[in-house]
Design a protein around this motif. Structure first.
Motif, PDB file in Angstrom:
ATOM      1  N   SER A   1       2.264   5.891  10.134  1.00 44.90           N
ATOM      2  CA  SER A   1       0.813   5.717   9.992  1.00 44.90           C
ATOM      3  C   SER A   1       0.355   4.632  10.956  1.00 44.90           C
ATOM      4  CB  SER A   1       0.457   5.309   8.565  1.00 44.90           C
ATOM      5  OG  SER A   1       0.858   6.284   7.653  1.00 44.90           O
ATOM      6  N   GLU A   2      -0.409   5.043  11.969  1.00 43.72           N
ATOM      7  CA  GLU A   2      -0.810   4.087  13.017  1.00 43.72           C
ATOM      8  C   GLU A   2      -1.571   2.893  12.453  1.00 43.72           C
ATOM      9  OE1 GLU A   2      -2.988   6.486  15.775  1.00 43.72           O
ATOM     10  OE2 GLU A   2      -1.200   7.447  16.581  1.00 43.72           O
ATOM     11  N   GLY A   3      -2.376   3.145  11.422  1.00 41.24           N
ATOM     12  CA  GLY A   3      -3.211   2.075  10.863  1.00 41.24           C
ATOM     13  C   GLY A   3      -2.411   0.928  10.273  1.00 41.24           C
TER      14      GLY A   3
ATOM     15  N   PRO B   1      -2.187  -4.496  10.147  1.00 43.60           N
ATOM     16  CA  PRO B   1      -1.823  -5.609   9.259  1.00 43.60           C
ATOM     17  C   PRO B   1      -0.578  -6.358   9.737  1.00 43.60           C
ATOM     18  CG  PRO B   1      -2.326  -3.654   7.966  1.00 43.60           C
ATOM     19  CD  PRO B   1      -2.316  -3.230   9.403  1.00 43.60           C
TER      20      PRO B   1
ATOM     21  N   LEU C   1      -9.727  -6.011   9.678  1.00 41.66           N
ATOM     22  CA  LEU C   1      -8.931  -4.781   9.724  1.00 41.66           C
ATOM     23  C   LEU C   1      -9.810  -3.545   9.874  1.00 41.66           C
ATOM     24  CD1 LEU C   1      -6.160  -5.493   7.077  1.00 41.66           C
ATOM     25  CD2 LEU C   1      -5.802  -4.932   9.473  1.00 41.66           C
TER      26      LEU C   1
ATOM     27  N   ILE D   1      -9.467  -1.043  13.011  1.00 39.11           N
ATOM     28  CA  ILE D   1      -9.130   0.369  12.831  1.00 39.11           C
ATOM     29  C   ILE D   1     -10.305   1.261  13.251  1.00 39.11           C
ATOM     30  CG2 ILE D   1      -8.543   2.103  11.068  1.00 39.11           C
ATOM     31  CD1 ILE D   1      -6.664  -0.023   9.881  1.00 39.11           C
TER      32      ILE D   1
ATOM     33  N   VAL E   1      -3.688   8.044  11.695  1.00 40.28           N
ATOM     34  CA  VAL E   1      -4.026   6.651  11.328  1.00 40.28           C
ATOM     35  C   VAL E   1      -3.408   6.322   9.973  1.00 40.28           C
ATOM     36  CG1 VAL E   1      -5.901   5.035  10.847  1.00 40.28           C
ATOM     37  CG2 VAL E   1      -6.135   6.671  12.706  1.00 40.28           C
ATOM     38  N   GLY E   2      -3.379   7.313   9.087  1.00 43.85           N
ATOM     39  CA  GLY E   2      -2.714   7.119   7.799  1.00 43.85           C
ATOM     40  C   GLY E   2      -3.692   6.972   6.652  1.00 43.85           C
ATOM     41  N   PRO E   3      -3.222   7.186   5.432  1.00 44.77           N
ATOM     42  CA  PRO E   3      -4.091   7.050   4.275  1.00 44.77           C
ATOM     43  C   PRO E   3      -4.580   5.601   4.135  1.00 44.77           C
ATOM     44  CG  PRO E   3      -1.950   7.994   3.666  1.00 44.77           C
ATOM     45  CD  PRO E   3      -1.836   7.536   5.072  1.00 44.77           C
TER      46      PRO E   3
ATOM     47  N   ALA F   1      -2.296   3.360   2.286  1.00 47.04           N
ATOM     48  CA  ALA F   1      -1.080   2.879   2.967  1.00 47.04           C
ATOM     49  C   ALA F   1      -1.392   1.643   3.801  1.00 47.04           C
ATOM     50  CB  ALA F   1      -0.504   3.980   3.851  1.00 47.04           C
ATOM     51  N   VAL F   2      -2.545   1.654   4.477  1.00 46.87           N
ATOM     52  CA  VAL F   2      -2.948   0.487   5.289  1.00 46.87           C
ATOM     53  C   VAL F   2      -3.186  -0.707   4.366  1.00 46.87           C
ATOM     54  CG1 VAL F   2      -4.639  -0.411   6.923  1.00 46.87           C
ATOM     55  CG2 VAL F   2      -3.998   1.999   7.018  1.00 46.87           C
TER      56      VAL F   2
ATOM     57  N   GLU G   1       0.078  -2.147   3.121  1.00 44.06           N
ATOM     58  CA  GLU G   1       0.725  -2.950   4.166  1.00 44.06           C
ATOM     59  C   GLU G   1       0.032  -4.308   4.293  1.00 44.06           C
ATOM     60  OE1 GLU G   1       3.444  -1.970   5.806  1.00 44.06           O
ATOM     61  OE2 GLU G   1       3.535  -3.843   6.943  1.00 44.06           O
ATOM     62  N   ALA G   2      -1.303  -4.284   4.197  1.00 44.36           N
ATOM     63  CA  ALA G   2      -2.067  -5.529   4.357  1.00 44.36           C
ATOM     64  C   ALA G   2      -1.846  -6.490   3.193  1.00 44.36           C
ATOM     65  CB  ALA G   2      -3.548  -5.219   4.502  1.00 44.36           C
TER      66      ALA G   2
ATOM     67  N   GLY H   1       0.916  -6.525   1.349  1.00 46.57           N
ATOM     68  CA  GLY H   1       2.334  -6.813   1.162  1.00 46.57           C
ATOM     69  C   GLY H   1       2.987  -5.960   0.100  1.00 46.57           C
ATOM     70  N   VAL H   2       2.297  -4.916  -0.374  1.00 45.74           N
ATOM     71  CA  VAL H   2       2.891  -4.028  -1.372  1.00 45.74           C
ATOM     72  C   VAL H   2       3.565  -2.866  -0.669  1.00 45.74           C
ATOM     73  CG1 VAL H   2       2.429  -2.447  -3.288  1.00 45.74           C
ATOM     74  CG2 VAL H   2       1.177  -4.584  -3.113  1.00 45.74           C
ATOM     75  N   SER H   3       4.800  -2.608  -1.037  1.00 47.51           N
ATOM     76  CA  SER H   3       5.481  -1.442  -0.497  1.00 47.51           C
ATOM     77  C   SER H   3       5.138  -0.229  -1.360  1.00 47.51           C
ATOM     78  CB  SER H   3       6.994  -1.673  -0.492  1.00 47.51           C
ATOM     79  OG  SER H   3       7.647  -0.450  -0.347  1.00 47.51           O
TER      80      SER H   3
END
Lengths: 124, 194
Positions: free
Chosen positions: A52-54, A58, B32, B36, B62-64, B67-68, B71-72, B74-76
């Motif tokens: 996922s590029e987005g 972060p 962010l 994006i 770009v992704g859901p 998911a971004v 990541e921002a 810190g949750v996997s």
């Protein structure tokens, strides 16, 4: 049947990707500063590295907060100004350390996978 | 506004909401979303055709938004675990710092010949405690690093250590716990300054 349990399969790859991606970003900055979109495109073009590029943005923020990269705004030939990322001295040191360890790790795993012998230090 | 523009607007609104829901601070959130948004615009300019199908493919790459946001914050998403917050790292550092003080005090008390600045902590529990630190205690983004010159086996050498010695951080060459530099393979603690 050669495949592991699918969930476990995805899990190790996800963990490896997560652990190495930031160093791949640092490696891309070794040759000079780049802006965010350029970094994401280069990472995406590397097979299997980014799903996922987005999620790279972060990560870039964390590298900046950690002092491994520094950023600056620069005018773009087209469109709005771009945020450029540059490797710091700390970032270069971290990358050197990772590269050294990665080579050892990769060689050890390859040795085991290829069945060519015991890894270094494995007979302790 | 075209239907393609509406798709992008909807995506960015979902992203902003997901970031807020994940507890990402407002300043980082707007940064962010802006980054994006620019990424989408730049990717869109490279599309062969600017129709809805192509744009949906672009947004998939770009992704859901979740998911971004994960990541921002810190949750996997995969493990469903939250990465440790700064205060958790500092608390772990403080606990190990306490162990360091006890361990070094024990070592100095039982090794009168050791110079005070280089205590051989053979009986100290600190290195064992450090070895037991789970990997998830270490920050995902990694700490800033710096070089420290030490004397080992009679030779000067440089090791890479985290820049904040009061935190619990590690490199492959050394680990810092509560202000003490721990070298792997040796139960030796070297007191280092800030």
């Amino acid at each position: 049947m050669w495949r592991m349990v699918p969930d476990a399969d995805r899990n190790w790859l996800s963990q490896v990707r997560r652990g190495t991606l930031e160093y791949c970003v640092l490696a891309l900055l070794r040759s000079g500063e780049r802006y965010g979109f350029e970094l994401v495109r280069l990472l995406s073009e590397t097979d299997g590295l980014v799903t996922s590029e987005g999620t790279v943005y972060p990560l870039l923020g964390r590298l900046r907060d950690g002092g491994l990269v520094e950023t600056s705004w620069q005018e773009s030939p087209q469109g709005p100004p771009r945020r450029y990322y540059k490797l710091t001295e700390d970032g270069a040191l971290a990358l050197d350390g990772f590269q050294h360890q990665w080579k050892r790790f990769r060689a050890a795993v390859d040795t085991l996978l290829d069945g060519t012998g015991e890894p270094e230090g494995g007979s302790r | 506004m075209t239907s393609s523009d509406q798709l992008v607007t909807d995506y960015l609104e979902r992203l902003s909401a997901a970031l807020e829901q994940s507890g990402v601070p407002a300043s980082r959130r707007s940064e962010l979303v802006e980054e994006i948004s620019q990424h989408i615009e730049q990717s869109r300019a490279l599309l062969d055709r600017d129709d809805e199908v192509a744009l949906r493919g672009l947004l998939d790459r770009v992704g859901p938004p979740e998911a971004v946001a994960a990541e921002a914050s810190g949750v996997s998403l995969h493990r469903g675990k939250r990465m440790p917050r700064r205060w958790q790292l500092e608390a772990a550092g403080a606990l190990l710092g306490l162990a360091a003080i006890i361990g070094l005090a024990t070592a100095v008390a039982t090794s009168p010949s050791s110079p005070p600045s280089f205590a051989v902590a053979a009986r100290a529990p600190l290195p064992i405690a450090c070895a037991a630190i789970p990997p998830q205690v270490l920050p995902a983004g990694g700490p800033p690093f710096r070089r420290v010159t030490i004397r080992r086996d009679g030779k000067k050498r440089q090791v890479l250590v985290p820049a904040r010695p009061r935190s619990v951080h590690a490199t492959r060459q050394a680990m810092v716990c509560g202000g003490n530099l721990i070298l792997p393979g040796r139960r030796v603690s070297v007191k280092i300054g800030r």
